[in-house]
Write an enzyme that holds these catalytic residues in place. Structure first.
Site, short mmCIF file in Angstrom:
data_model
loop_
_atom_site.label_atom_id
_atom_site.label_comp_id
_atom_site.label_asym_id
_atom_site.label_seq_id
_atom_site.Cartn_x
_atom_site.Cartn_y
_atom_site.Cartn_z
N ASN A 1 -36.58 6.37 -39.55
CA ASN A 1 -35.80 5.16 -39.81
C ASN A 1 -36.81 4.07 -40.12
OD1 ASN A 1 -34.13 2.96 -39.79
ND2 ASN A 1 -33.40 3.24 -37.68
N ARG B 1 -32.87 7.77 -42.49
CA ARG B 1 -31.74 6.85 -42.37
C ARG B 1 -31.84 5.86 -43.53
NH1 ARG B 1 -30.07 3.25 -37.22
NH2 ARG B 1 -28.19 2.41 -38.15
N HIS C 1 -23.38 1.06 -39.66
CA HIS C 1 -23.33 1.82 -38.39
C HIS C 1 -22.48 3.09 -38.54
CE1 HIS C 1 -23.88 -2.23 -36.11
NE2 HIS C 1 -25.04 -1.61 -36.18
N ARG D 1 -26.91 -12.51 -35.82
CA ARG D 1 -26.04 -12.70 -36.99
C ARG D 1 -24.78 -13.44 -36.57
NH1 ARG D 1 -26.64 -6.75 -38.02
NH2 ARG D 1 -28.53 -6.50 -39.26
N GLU E 1 -27.07 8.39 -32.98
CA GLU E 1 -27.19 8.33 -34.44
C GLU E 1 -28.22 9.34 -34.95
OE1 GLU E 1 -27.44 3.89 -33.80
OE2 GLU E 1 -26.69 3.95 -35.85
#
Ligand code: AMP
Length: 397
Positions: A7, A89, A178, A238, A382
């Protein structure tokens, strides 16, 4: 099958070495401060190793990870030839990718064409692929996208009500992120439900980045993030949903450029912006206990935002069979789960306070026995989804 999962971020690189067939992790870790100085944190079995290094680029970082996996104290395999596939990813697959893909020159080109939609992430993801191709030329690479799971959303859910040519010219629409987490958790939840058909599931992935997804019969039908991850829930840094008028007004008042407003909304807002102290929910909860009213406000806003999305997705699904919590906050904060679920009895969601407060880290049901819908806490995985998709793509190709 031994899969190396990468990732790659702009200045960091997370990795895991896993056999998805037996769901066993051999090693995991992260290289940070790439391009600044460099540090590697490596975990294998129950041991940990920290290596300070000079990592001017991602190439030195990947070389260091491969060396650490194969020689010295952190060694878990004899040679990089033992790695049978590499799973990457990838942040944004746009409308081009409806499933994970074997990396070819054409696939790399398509991911590069999507860079305008994910300017910070897709370039690092492609770089990771190119370096792996160079260092391990015989090993297949697979791209696993954060957006793919949401490609099943109907058009009326993913379109913004803007002039249609904006979609035609620039593919401006909601994509969602996600995806690997929402897929994993909703799939686990389906397994935990008594009924296996017509399942209506809402997944709350609540971490530093957060999103909610409505999953009907295993397919995403709506999700809270949009063209980019800034839309939807209030997150660590965010803003989540903000009226377009407020954005225009801030830009005008403070004479902000596009990059500056983007920095403000992605890096300086959310829990950090409201608390004025930290983006970390645990620290904000501590601040609230100590009487800090801005921390109290941040916590109330976080929980209220989640609850609003849950309610709207129960409506979108025409009811609910399971509400799932995952991610650092979803898995660990009994308080946030309690505030979100309070008053949802009318939707068939009744939280059991004793089960909710039990400290466990496995998948569990925290609804009362008489609750008509279940409430699950499911630790996300994940990396497993990336490794498993990689295995399936490689074995089928
Ligand atoms: P993630 O991005 O999934 O690693 O989640 C990070 C977020 O989870 C941070 O805001 C942490 O403060 C939060 N978190 C982790 N553990 C807890 C906890 N026990 N209580 C509340 N928040 C937590």
């Amino acid at each position: 099958m031994l899969v190396f999962i990468l990732n790659a971020g702009s200045s960091s690189l997370k990795y895991q070495l896993m056999n998805p067939v037996i769901k066993k992790v051999f090693a995991s870790g992260i290289c940070e401060r790439i391009g600044i100085d460099g540090v590697l944190s490596h975990e294998f079995g129950d041991k940990k190793l920290k290596v300070d290094a000079n990592l001017p680029t991602h190439k030195e970082a990947i070389e260091l990870v491969l060396r650490t996996l194969t020689v010295g104290e952190g060694k878990v395999i004899d040679s990089i030839d033992n790695i049978q596939a590499i799973g990457h990813r990838v942040a944004h697959g746009g409308e081009s990718f409806k499933s994970s893909a074997l990396v070819t020159d054409k696939v790399i080109k398509e991911i590069e064409e999507l860079i305008p939609l994910a300017p910070l992430h897709n370039p690092a993801n492609v770089l990771g692929m190119k370096i792996c191709q160079e260092l391990m030329p015989k090993t297949p690479n697979v791209a696993v996208f954060d957006t793919v799971f949401h490609q099943t959303m109907p058009d009326y859910a993913y379109m913004y009500a803007l002039p249609y040519d904006q979609y035609e010219k620039y593919q401006i629409r909601k994509y969602g992120f996600h995806g690997t987490s929402h897929y994993y958790v909703s799939n686990e939840a389906r397994g935990m439900l008594d009924k296996k058909r017509n399942t209506r599931i809402v997944v709350c992935h609540l971490g530093n980045g957060s999103s909610v997804t409505a999953v009907l019969n295993g397919k995403s039908i709506d999700t809270s993030m949009g063209l980019t991850p800034v839309q939807g829930l209030m997150m660590g840094t965010r803003s989540g949903d903000v009226g377009a008028g407020a954005i225009q007004y801030m830009m005008k008042q403070e004479n902000l450029t596009i990059d500056e407003i983007s920095e403000l909304m992605n890096k300086k807002s959310g829990i950090l912006g409201i608390s004025g102290k930290t983006s970390d929910l645990r620290e904000v909860l501590d601040g609230m206990q100590e009487g800090d009213d801005r921390c109290r406000l941040a916590v109330d806003m976080v929980a209220y935002n989640i609850k609003k999305y849950v309610g709207s997705y129960v409506a979108a699904l025409d009811g609910i069979d399971a509400l799932c919590f995952t991610g650092g906050i979803g898995e660990n904060s009994a308080l946030i789960r309690e505030i979100v679920c309070t008053g949802l009895d009318g939707m068939g969601l009744v939280l059991d306070p004793i089960k909710n407060n039990r400290k466990r880290n496995d998948s569990r049901d925290i609804a009362t026995n008489s609750s008509s819908a279940r409430i699950f806490v499911i630790p996300t995985n994940e990396e497993y989804v990336i490794a498993n998709d990689t295995y399936e793509v490689v074995t089928k190709s």
